[in-house]
Scaffold this motif. Structure first.
Motif, PDB file in Angstrom:
ATOM      1  N   MET A   1      -2.405   5.725   6.445  1.00  0.00           N
ATOM      2  CA  MET A   1      -2.029   5.882   5.045  1.00  0.00           C
ATOM      3  C   MET A   1      -2.714   7.092   4.402  1.00  0.00           C
ATOM      4  O   MET A   1      -3.779   7.516   4.825  1.00  0.00           O
ATOM      5  CB  MET A   1      -2.394   4.623   4.258  1.00  0.00           C
ATOM      6  CG  MET A   1      -1.559   3.425   4.633  1.00  0.00           C
ATOM      7  SD  MET A   1       0.152   3.614   4.098  1.00  0.00           S
ATOM      8  CE  MET A   1       0.814   2.026   4.592  1.00  0.00           C
ATOM      9  N   ARG A   2      -2.092   7.611   3.353  1.00  0.00           N
ATOM     10  CA  ARG A   2      -2.684   8.692   2.562  1.00  0.00           C
ATOM     11  C   ARG A   2      -2.629   8.283   1.098  1.00  0.00           C
ATOM     12  O   ARG A   2      -1.543   8.139   0.513  1.00  0.00           O
ATOM     13  CB  ARG A   2      -1.928   9.999   2.778  1.00  0.00           C
ATOM     14  CG  ARG A   2      -2.423  11.130   1.864  1.00  0.00           C
ATOM     15  CD  ARG A   2      -1.971  12.502   2.312  1.00  0.00           C
ATOM     16  NE  ARG A   2      -2.341  13.510   1.322  1.00  0.00           N
ATOM     17  CZ  ARG A   2      -3.568  14.007   1.158  1.00  0.00           C
ATOM     18  NH1 ARG A   2      -4.549  13.576   1.930  1.00  0.00           N
ATOM     19  NH2 ARG A   2      -3.826  14.919   0.237  1.00  0.00           N
TER      20      ARG A   2
ATOM     21  N   GLU B   1       0.818  -1.214   0.000  1.00  0.00           N
ATOM     22  CA  GLU B   1       0.000   0.000   0.000  1.00  0.00           C
ATOM     23  C   GLU B   1       0.851   1.263   0.000  1.00  0.00           C
ATOM     24  O   GLU B   1       0.472   2.276  -0.589  1.00  0.00           O
ATOM     25  CB  GLU B   1      -0.967   0.025   1.183  1.00  0.00           C
ATOM     26  CG  GLU B   1      -2.002   1.126   1.033  1.00  0.00           C
ATOM     27  CD  GLU B   1      -3.105   1.088   2.064  1.00  0.00           C
ATOM     28  OE1 GLU B   1      -4.001   1.940   1.964  1.00  0.00           O
ATOM     29  OE2 GLU B   1      -3.067   0.235   2.962  1.00  0.00           O
ATOM     30  N   THR B   2       2.018   1.220   0.629  1.00  0.00           N
ATOM     31  CA  THR B   2       2.887   2.393   0.575  1.00  0.00           C
ATOM     32  C   THR B   2       3.285   2.714  -0.870  1.00  0.00           C
ATOM     33  O   THR B   2       3.329   3.880  -1.270  1.00  0.00           O
ATOM     34  CB  THR B   2       4.152   2.163   1.420  1.00  0.00           C
ATOM     35  OG1 THR B   2       4.735   0.913   1.050  1.00  0.00           O
ATOM     36  CG2 THR B   2       3.824   2.148   2.900  1.00  0.00           C
ATOM     37  N   THR B   3       3.548   1.671  -1.654  1.00  0.00           N
ATOM     38  CA  THR B   3       3.956   1.901  -3.035  1.00  0.00           C
ATOM     39  C   THR B   3       2.771   2.298  -3.912  1.00  0.00           C
ATOM     40  O   THR B   3       2.913   3.121  -4.834  1.00  0.00           O
ATOM     41  CB  THR B   3       4.657   0.651  -3.597  1.00  0.00           C
ATOM     42  OG1 THR B   3       5.721   0.282  -2.721  1.00  0.00           O
ATOM     43  CG2 THR B   3       5.231   0.918  -4.976  1.00  0.00           C
ATOM     44  N   VAL B   4       1.588   1.726  -3.635  1.00  0.00           N
ATOM     45  CA  VAL B   4       0.380   2.183  -4.333  1.00  0.00           C
ATOM     46  C   VAL B   4       0.245   3.694  -4.178  1.00  0.00           C
ATOM     47  O   VAL B   4       0.031   4.438  -5.144  1.00  0.00           O
ATOM     48  CB  VAL B   4      -0.880   1.494  -3.765  1.00  0.00           C
ATOM     49  CG1 VAL B   4      -2.147   2.081  -4.406  1.00  0.00           C
ATOM     50  CG2 VAL B   4      -0.840  -0.009  -3.999  1.00  0.00           C
ATOM     51  N   ASN B   5       0.393   4.166  -2.943  1.00  0.00           N
ATOM     52  CA  ASN B   5       0.209   5.591  -2.667  1.00  0.00           C
ATOM     53  C   ASN B   5       1.354   6.435  -3.193  1.00  0.00           C
ATOM     54  O   ASN B   5       1.152   7.579  -3.607  1.00  0.00           O
ATOM     55  CB  ASN B   5       0.045   5.816  -1.161  1.00  0.00           C
ATOM     56  CG  ASN B   5      -1.228   5.182  -0.625  1.00  0.00           C
ATOM     57  OD1 ASN B   5      -2.112   4.789  -1.390  1.00  0.00           O
ATOM     58  ND2 ASN B   5      -1.324   5.066   0.682  1.00  0.00           N
ATOM     59  N   LEU B   6       2.575   5.908  -3.170  1.00  0.00           N
ATOM     60  CA  LEU B   6       3.705   6.645  -3.733  1.00  0.00           C
ATOM     61  C   LEU B   6       3.468   6.915  -5.218  1.00  0.00           C
ATOM     62  O   LEU B   6       3.633   8.048  -5.695  1.00  0.00           O
ATOM     63  CB  LEU B   6       4.999   5.848  -3.532  1.00  0.00           C
ATOM     64  CG  LEU B   6       6.226   6.344  -4.310  1.00  0.00           C
ATOM     65  CD1 LEU B   6       6.565   7.782  -3.969  1.00  0.00           C
ATOM     66  CD2 LEU B   6       7.424   5.423  -4.061  1.00  0.00           C
TER      67      LEU B   6
ATOM     68  N   TYR C   1      -0.250  12.201  -9.287  1.00  0.00           N
ATOM     69  CA  TYR C   1      -1.223  13.291  -9.117  1.00  0.00           C
ATOM     70  C   TYR C   1      -0.510  14.624  -8.899  1.00  0.00           C
ATOM     71  O   TYR C   1      -0.872  15.644  -9.494  1.00  0.00           O
ATOM     72  CB  TYR C   1      -2.129  12.967  -7.933  1.00  0.00           C
ATOM     73  CG  TYR C   1      -3.154  14.031  -7.614  1.00  0.00           C
ATOM     74  CD1 TYR C   1      -4.060  14.464  -8.582  1.00  0.00           C
ATOM     75  CD2 TYR C   1      -3.219  14.599  -6.349  1.00  0.00           C
ATOM     76  CE1 TYR C   1      -5.007  15.434  -8.285  1.00  0.00           C
ATOM     77  CE2 TYR C   1      -4.161  15.568  -6.038  1.00  0.00           C
ATOM     78  CZ  TYR C   1      -5.056  15.982  -7.014  1.00  0.00           C
ATOM     79  OH  TYR C   1      -5.978  16.946  -6.725  1.00  0.00           O
ATOM     80  N   ALA C   2       0.530  14.625  -8.064  1.00  0.00           N
ATOM     81  CA  ALA C   2       1.280  15.865  -7.822  1.00  0.00           C
ATOM     82  C   ALA C   2       1.910  16.384  -9.110  1.00  0.00           C
ATOM     83  O   ALA C   2       1.905  17.589  -9.379  1.00  0.00           O
ATOM     84  CB  ALA C   2       2.354  15.628  -6.756  1.00  0.00           C
ATOM     85  N   LEU C   3       2.445  15.491  -9.942  1.00  0.00           N
ATOM     86  CA  LEU C   3       3.061  15.910 -11.198  1.00  0.00           C
ATOM     87  C   LEU C   3       2.020  16.427 -12.191  1.00  0.00           C
ATOM     88  O   LEU C   3       2.277  17.390 -12.922  1.00  0.00           O
ATOM     89  CB  LEU C   3       3.836  14.745 -11.810  1.00  0.00           C
ATOM     90  CG  LEU C   3       5.102  14.313 -11.060  1.00  0.00           C
ATOM     91  CD1 LEU C   3       5.682  13.053 -11.681  1.00  0.00           C
ATOM     92  CD2 LEU C   3       6.139  15.434 -11.059  1.00  0.00           C
ATOM     93  N   LEU C   4       0.846  15.804 -12.195  1.00  0.00           N
ATOM     94  CA  LEU C   4      -0.210  16.263 -13.095  1.00  0.00           C
ATOM     95  C   LEU C   4      -0.704  17.655 -12.707  1.00  0.00           C
ATOM     96  O   LEU C   4      -1.196  18.402 -13.550  1.00  0.00           O
ATOM     97  CB  LEU C   4      -1.378  15.272 -13.098  1.00  0.00           C
ATOM     98  CG  LEU C   4      -1.099  13.905 -13.730  1.00  0.00           C
ATOM     99  CD1 LEU C   4      -2.323  13.007 -13.617  1.00  0.00           C
ATOM    100  CD2 LEU C   4      -0.674  14.046 -15.187  1.00  0.00           C
TER     101      LEU C   4
ATOM    102  N   TYR D   1       6.703  15.629  -0.180  1.00  0.00           N
ATOM    103  CA  TYR D   1       5.653  16.600  -0.493  1.00  0.00           C
ATOM    104  C   TYR D   1       4.249  16.075  -0.188  1.00  0.00           C
ATOM    105  O   TYR D   1       3.411  16.781   0.380  1.00  0.00           O
ATOM    106  CB  TYR D   1       5.773  16.986  -1.966  1.00  0.00           C
ATOM    107  CG  TYR D   1       4.753  17.979  -2.436  1.00  0.00           C
ATOM    108  CD1 TYR D   1       4.869  19.328  -2.114  1.00  0.00           C
ATOM    109  CD2 TYR D   1       3.671  17.575  -3.220  1.00  0.00           C
ATOM    110  CE1 TYR D   1       3.933  20.258  -2.561  1.00  0.00           C
ATOM    111  CE2 TYR D   1       2.738  18.490  -3.670  1.00  0.00           C
ATOM    112  CZ  TYR D   1       2.874  19.827  -3.335  1.00  0.00           C
ATOM    113  OH  TYR D   1       1.940  20.725  -3.773  1.00  0.00           O
ATOM    114  N   ASP D   2       3.981  14.842  -0.574  1.00  0.00           N
ATOM    115  CA  ASP D   2       2.662  14.234  -0.319  1.00  0.00           C
ATOM    116  C   ASP D   2       2.862  12.726  -0.254  1.00  0.00           C
ATOM    117  O   ASP D   2       2.445  11.979  -1.131  1.00  0.00           O
ATOM    118  CB  ASP D   2       1.672  14.608  -1.416  1.00  0.00           C
ATOM    119  CG  ASP D   2       0.217  14.382  -1.004  1.00  0.00           C
ATOM    120  OD1 ASP D   2      -0.026  14.073   0.174  1.00  0.00           O
ATOM    121  OD2 ASP D   2      -0.677  14.517  -1.859  1.00  0.00           O
TER     122      ASP D   2
END
Length: 428
Positions: A415-416, A261-266, A272-275, A306-307
């Protein structure tokens, strides 16, 4: 591997801080969308503050970088929930649902030295940098195969079709789960994510099924070991130090559970941040097109800061009275280090709310600090770098397919991550 998720749902109602005028609401759905303004307020006005969580458990939130780094390395803050002074831990409110009943508690994230030292040494023998580096071609193959599945369509949900399956299949391959069984693991892992903001029963059932499968798999690997992580764990324990059956199953479980899950979110949060920052995205695309990898490496570290995928480090419990950030913590008190707040502390990071992929002075806490520093960080970095490079290279006009206000974040305390990430692009 990182601290594991705790399935505490975000609450729909307001949760301000009693007794502090102007305090932000915490753990609402609005807060989950963008928690950073609230964390900035906490850093300034209540950097170490005791609050009641949506589960009913009371805990100290630590939000400043210096305090967070101190807490993560302080051995007076135990990872063992037996040190919690309230009965809530017995109800499973401070860990993975079902792990206690499934006898999966004896893993690195629930224990302290000397047992932690012994188990981490055993896992480190099997989970080597050389093994991770040798896995790079397989990660690339998985990445390309997943993109092939939607590239001709011109649209995709990058969470369910890319960010989620990539680390699941990767860690299954590394552990030695046969290909014909990997879809079962994908289903169990999907249940854990889908129920992040809802009933815990489905998660507990998935944990139980996974526990039964791992016990059988470990038995098979003892009979016929291979060149995989579980076989490596068995070999390490058979050459001197002892690893019980429960410990072996718990270690395989947490490597899978904490590793995916950490890698899913990474991947999801990072994309999303890049978009949302076309300038930084173009900068990275140009660098990759020129055959450079330096900006990709620093960029993934910046996206972690950053996120990042882990909003709060998992539970710690004071084994004796201590002072943290000027506040007195009592024996048995739970402490939660807010990594997302610490990694945007202006006392440590220049312009912390700005995404700068070339940031060099970046000792973020995204993978923790101290003896519980993420054992699987090299694998997560490999997967994150491979995924982002392939997406930006193969789908250069990738763009959001919905307004950002339509996106929803998964409920949960630790998690985020996004529930979905719909994108469009020119079919390839």
């Amino acid at each position: 591997m990182h601290d594991q998720p705790s399935r505490v749902p975000a609450a729909p109602g307001a949760r301000g801080i009693p007794g502090i005028p102007g305090a932000p609401e915490l753990f609402t759905w609005e807060f989950a969308t963008d928690p950073y303004p609230a964390y900035a307020w906490l850093r300034e006005h209540a950097p170490v503050h005791r609050t009641r969580l949506p589960s009913g458990v009371e805990a100290w939130l630590v939000t400043r970088y210096a305090d967070a780094r101190q807490a993560l390395a302080d051995q007076r803050l135990s990872k063992n929930p037996a040190h919690h002074d309230e009965p809530a831990h017995a109800k499973g409110k401070t860990g993975i649902p079902g792990e206690r009943k499934a006898e999966l508690m004896t893993h690195l994230l629930n224990i302290d030295p000397p047992d932690h030292t012994r188990l981490r040494r055993l896992v480190s023998k099997a989970f080597t940098p050389r093994r991770v580096a040798g896995f790079a071609p397989r990660v690339q193959e998985l990445t390309d195969g997943l993109i092939d599945g939607f590239a001709r369509r011109g649209h995709a949900d990058l969470i369910h079709e890319f960010a989620f399956p990539l680390p699941i299949y990767a860690i299954c391959d590394m552990l030695g789960v046969p290909r014909e069984d990997q879809d079962d693991f994908r289903d169990w892992a999907g249940m854990m994510i889908r129920h992040g903001g809802g009933p815990r029963g489905g998660v507990a059932r998935s944990v139980k099924r996974m526990r039964g499968y791992l016990a059988e798999l470990i038995h098979r690997k003892r009979e016929a070991p291979g060149d995989d992580l579980i076989s490596g764990l068995i070999r390490a324990s058979d050459h001197g130090e002892h690893l019980t059956g429960n410990e072996a199953a718990a270690m395989a479980f947490i490597l899978l559970f904490a590793g995916f899950e950490t890698t899913v979110n990474l991947i999801g949060n990072g994309t999303y941040a890049l978009l949302r920052d076309p300038g930084q995205r173009r900068r990275l695309q140009d660098s990759l097109a020129a055959g450079e990898t330096g900006l990709l490496a620093t960029g993934v570290e910046e996206l972690l800061r950053y996120d990042g995928p882990v909003e709060l480090a998992t539970w710690r419990f004071a084994t004796e009275p201590l002072t943290l950030g000027g506040r007195d913590i009592s024996t048995g008190d739970p402490v939660l280090v807010v990594l997302a707040a610490a990694d945007r502390d202006p006392e440590r990071f220049a312009e912390p709310d700005t995404l700068d992929l070339a940031r060099r002075d970046n000792p973020h806490l995204g993978y923790g600090h101290g003896i519980h520093y993420c054992l699987g960080a090299p694998l997560a970095r490999l997967e994150g770098q491979t995924a982002l490079a392939a997406l930006l290279g193969r789908l250069p006009d990738l763009r959001l397919a919905v307004d950002p206000s339509e996106l929803r974040w998964r409920g949960g305390l630790i998690m985020r991550g996004l529930r979905t990430l719909p994108v469009e692009f020119t079919p390839r």
